[in-house]
Design an enzyme around this catalytic site. Sequence first.
Site, PDB file in Angstrom:
ATOM      1  CG  ASN A   7      -1.882   1.102   1.304  1.00  0.00           C
ATOM      2  OD1 ASN A   7      -1.858   1.996   0.462  1.00  0.00           O
ATOM      3  ND2 ASN A   7      -2.734   1.088   2.303  1.00  0.00           N
ATOM      4  NE  ARG A  92      -6.361   1.140   0.091  1.00  0.00           N
ATOM      5  CZ  ARG A  92      -6.459   2.271   0.750  1.00  0.00           C
ATOM      6  NH1 ARG A  92      -5.408   2.803   1.330  1.00  0.00           N
ATOM      7  NH2 ARG A  92      -7.611   2.887   0.843  1.00  0.00           N
ATOM      8  CG  HIS A 181     -13.443   2.884   2.741  1.00  0.00           C
ATOM      9  ND1 HIS A 181     -14.306   3.855   3.202  1.00  0.00           N
ATOM     10  CD2 HIS A 181     -12.207   3.295   3.086  1.00  0.00           C
ATOM     11  CE1 HIS A 181     -13.617   4.812   3.811  1.00  0.00           C
ATOM     12  NE2 HIS A 181     -12.336   4.491   3.734  1.00  0.00           N
ATOM     13  NE  ARG A 242     -11.489  12.178   4.603  1.00  0.00           N
ATOM     14  CZ  ARG A 242     -11.303  10.937   4.189  1.00  0.00           C
ATOM     15  NH1 ARG A 242     -12.049  10.423   3.231  1.00  0.00           N
ATOM     16  NH2 ARG A 242     -10.364  10.181   4.719  1.00  0.00           N
ATOM     17  CD  GLU A 393      -9.247  -2.085   3.643  1.00  0.00           C
ATOM     18  OE1 GLU A 393      -8.789  -1.937   4.803  1.00  0.00           O
ATOM     19  OE2 GLU A 393      -9.527  -1.133   2.907  1.00  0.00           O
TER      20      GLU A 393
END
Length: 408
Positions: A7, A92, A181, A242, A393
């Site tokens: 990643n 990823r 996601h 956010r 993941e």
Amino acid sequence: MKILVVNAGSSSLKYQFIDSVSGIAYAKGICERIGGQGSLIEHKQLVKGLKVKVESPMKDHADAMKLVVKHLTDAEVGCISSMSEIEAIGHRVVHGGTYFSKSILMTEDVLAKLELCKDFAPLHTVAHIMGIKGCLEAMPDTPQVLVFDTAFHQTMAPEAYMYALPYEYYEKYGIRRFGMHGTSHRYVSAEMAKLLNKPVEETKIVTCHIGNGSSISAVKGGKVVDTSMGFTPLAGIEMGTRCGDIDPAIVPFIMEKENLSPAQVNDVMNKKSGFIGISGFSSDSRDLESVIEEGESNPNFERANLAVNILKHQIKKFIGAYTAAMNGLDAIVFTAGIGENNPHLREIVCEDMEFFGVEFDKAANAAANHPSEAVKLSKETSKVAVYVIPTNEELVIAQDTAAIVSAL
Ligand code: ADP
């Protein structure tokens, strides 16, 4: 098959070395401050429980990859005897734009297409390309596969992914809902489907990935019908920093009143809103929870509580909307940092949901903190099952990579 899952960020590179069949992770780690001063690698050998942190110069992602291989093959903290035991690399990738709807073997053509995804996620895409090129340099003969966060959401119908803006913006700029996601939603929804005693095609699941970044998906028959993140990861529910969905007219309003540029207002919505914006003191749910536990005597209580209650209210609304969109609901799943570790949030979301057929088991929920496997949070009589399922993941990336590489 033994897969190295990578990643890559702009100045960091996270990795995990994992068996795609058993799911056992042998090692994991992170290279930080790549290309800067004081770059370091933190490597964990998970079988022996060893951990090392070494400062080492890394001018780019290729140097970082060489250091990762060095640690994986190290006599003491390694887990393999030679680089040849790394059978493939799975990356990823945050955004596949309109170009990628499933995982794919890395080729020159694919890399050229990935360049075009810079339009959608500039910083991430540049970092991924550096990671891929770094792997190519450090391990030129090892096949690489790209696994996209947006891919699982590609099953949405146009009515779910289109915005009601002038159609030419979709044609000219590809403005549409992509969702994020996806790898996590895919993993937990598939695990949930296995726990429901019915064919996958008949399952209706809402997956709540609640972390620092958060998104909610409606997964019907194993396919995403809608998801809360949009063209960017700013959309949907309140997050650590956010704002999630707001009235779009607020943007030009604030710009005018506060004399802000597009970049500045973007910064406010991405970095100064959400938990940190409302509470005024932290973007981390642990900090908010400890203030809430202290109660009203803490001067931060009111706004910390408000920040968490906004998130609760929004999650409830998405569950309701997605239940309507799927014409039913079999299960609600919580996952990611907050979803897996914050029983208080799960409880306030799931209480008062009897109308939806949710009978919540408060005791099971309180006991399920940082679980290592799926835990049921609903009562036996509950029409809708509620579960916490730790996401994985890396395993999905390893499995996709193994499937593509073994078919070569
Ligand atoms: P990201 O979106 O960056 O991957 P995570 O999924 O790690 O983020 O989620 C980060 C959030 O999860 C933070 O708000 C943090 O408070 C919360 N969290 C993570 N681990 C724990 C824990 N062990 N206990 C309570 N909260 C946690």
